[in-house]
Enzyme design. Sequence first.
Site, PDB file in Angstrom:
ATOM      1  N   ASP A  78       0.794  -1.236   0.000  1.00  0.00           N
ATOM      2  CA  ASP A  78       0.000   0.000   0.000  1.00  0.00           C
ATOM      3  C   ASP A  78       0.826   1.287   0.000  1.00  0.00           C
ATOM      4  O   ASP A  78       0.431   2.293   0.607  1.00  0.00           O
ATOM      5  CB  ASP A  78      -0.992  -0.002   1.171  1.00  0.00           C
ATOM      6  N   ALA A  94      -1.989  -0.466  10.611  1.00  0.00           N
ATOM      7  CA  ALA A  94      -3.039  -1.232   9.940  1.00  0.00           C
ATOM      8  C   ALA A  94      -2.444  -2.165   8.896  1.00  0.00           C
ATOM      9  O   ALA A  94      -2.177  -3.336   9.171  1.00  0.00           O
ATOM     10  CB  ALA A  94      -4.063  -0.284   9.321  1.00  0.00           C
ATOM     11  N   CYS A  95      -2.208  -1.669   7.705  1.00  0.00           N
ATOM     12  CA  CYS A  95      -1.782  -2.532   6.594  1.00  0.00           C
ATOM     13  C   CYS A  95      -0.480  -3.264   6.872  1.00  0.00           C
ATOM     14  O   CYS A  95      -0.312  -4.415   6.454  1.00  0.00           O
ATOM     15  CB  CYS A  95      -1.661  -1.693   5.323  1.00  0.00           C
ATOM     16  N   VAL A  96       0.443  -2.623   7.570  1.00  0.00           N
ATOM     17  CA  VAL A  96       1.703  -3.284   7.916  1.00  0.00           C
ATOM     18  C   VAL A  96       1.502  -4.255   9.075  1.00  0.00           C
ATOM     19  O   VAL A  96       1.846  -5.439   8.989  1.00  0.00           O
ATOM     20  CB  VAL A  96       2.791  -2.247   8.272  1.00  0.00           C
TER      21      VAL A  96
END
Length: 210
Positions: free
Chosen positions: A20, A118-120
């Site tokens: 992302d 979040a994404c990590v």
Amino acid sequence: MSPPVYKRLDIDNSLFLFIDHQGGLMSVVRDYGVDEFRNNVLATVALAKFFKVPTILSTSFDSGPNGPIIPEIPEALPDAPLIRRPGEINAMDNPDFARLVKESGKKQVIISGVVTEACVAYAALSLAELGYEVFVVTDASGTLAEHTREAAHKRMVAQGVQLLDWFAVAGELQRDWRRDVEGFGNVMASHIAAYRYLIQVHEAGKAVGK
């Protein structure tokens, strides 16, 4: 009690994940300056390319406000598959992404992305649960504030995730300067101005000594 095991990166058993790094999401990063963060991300990309480590790219809802992946990443890594997740925030919830990670056969996963908590963190925690050795590149992962970054780091460390900056990743994969002095030096000099000057002084010294 046995001493702790030093689990260091192994170039032959590693996989890079870039999650992302998208235009819209990059614009909300506040724990690093814009130029510094971009440099850190591209330095990590350069490491994946230099060491020829398998790499997977992914975006989340890139048809919406998150925006497309910044073009410098796929341009530098044209052979890396790009998984465009239609909605899953945790990349490991996407079956195509999870399948590629598994099919890589690698057991050490080097993750960077936006945003950190979040994404990590979600991908890192999912991979740790599956038994992977997970390494997060802290300065190539960004978020909205330093205190949210620190909370995410604590959460990941509690589950065995290792935190490294891109410079530490570089050194641990290289292991020995003699592997490729010029190539490794060029990667470092391209992303650290002070290191570029160091190389220039070194080269000038060699020329004088001839």
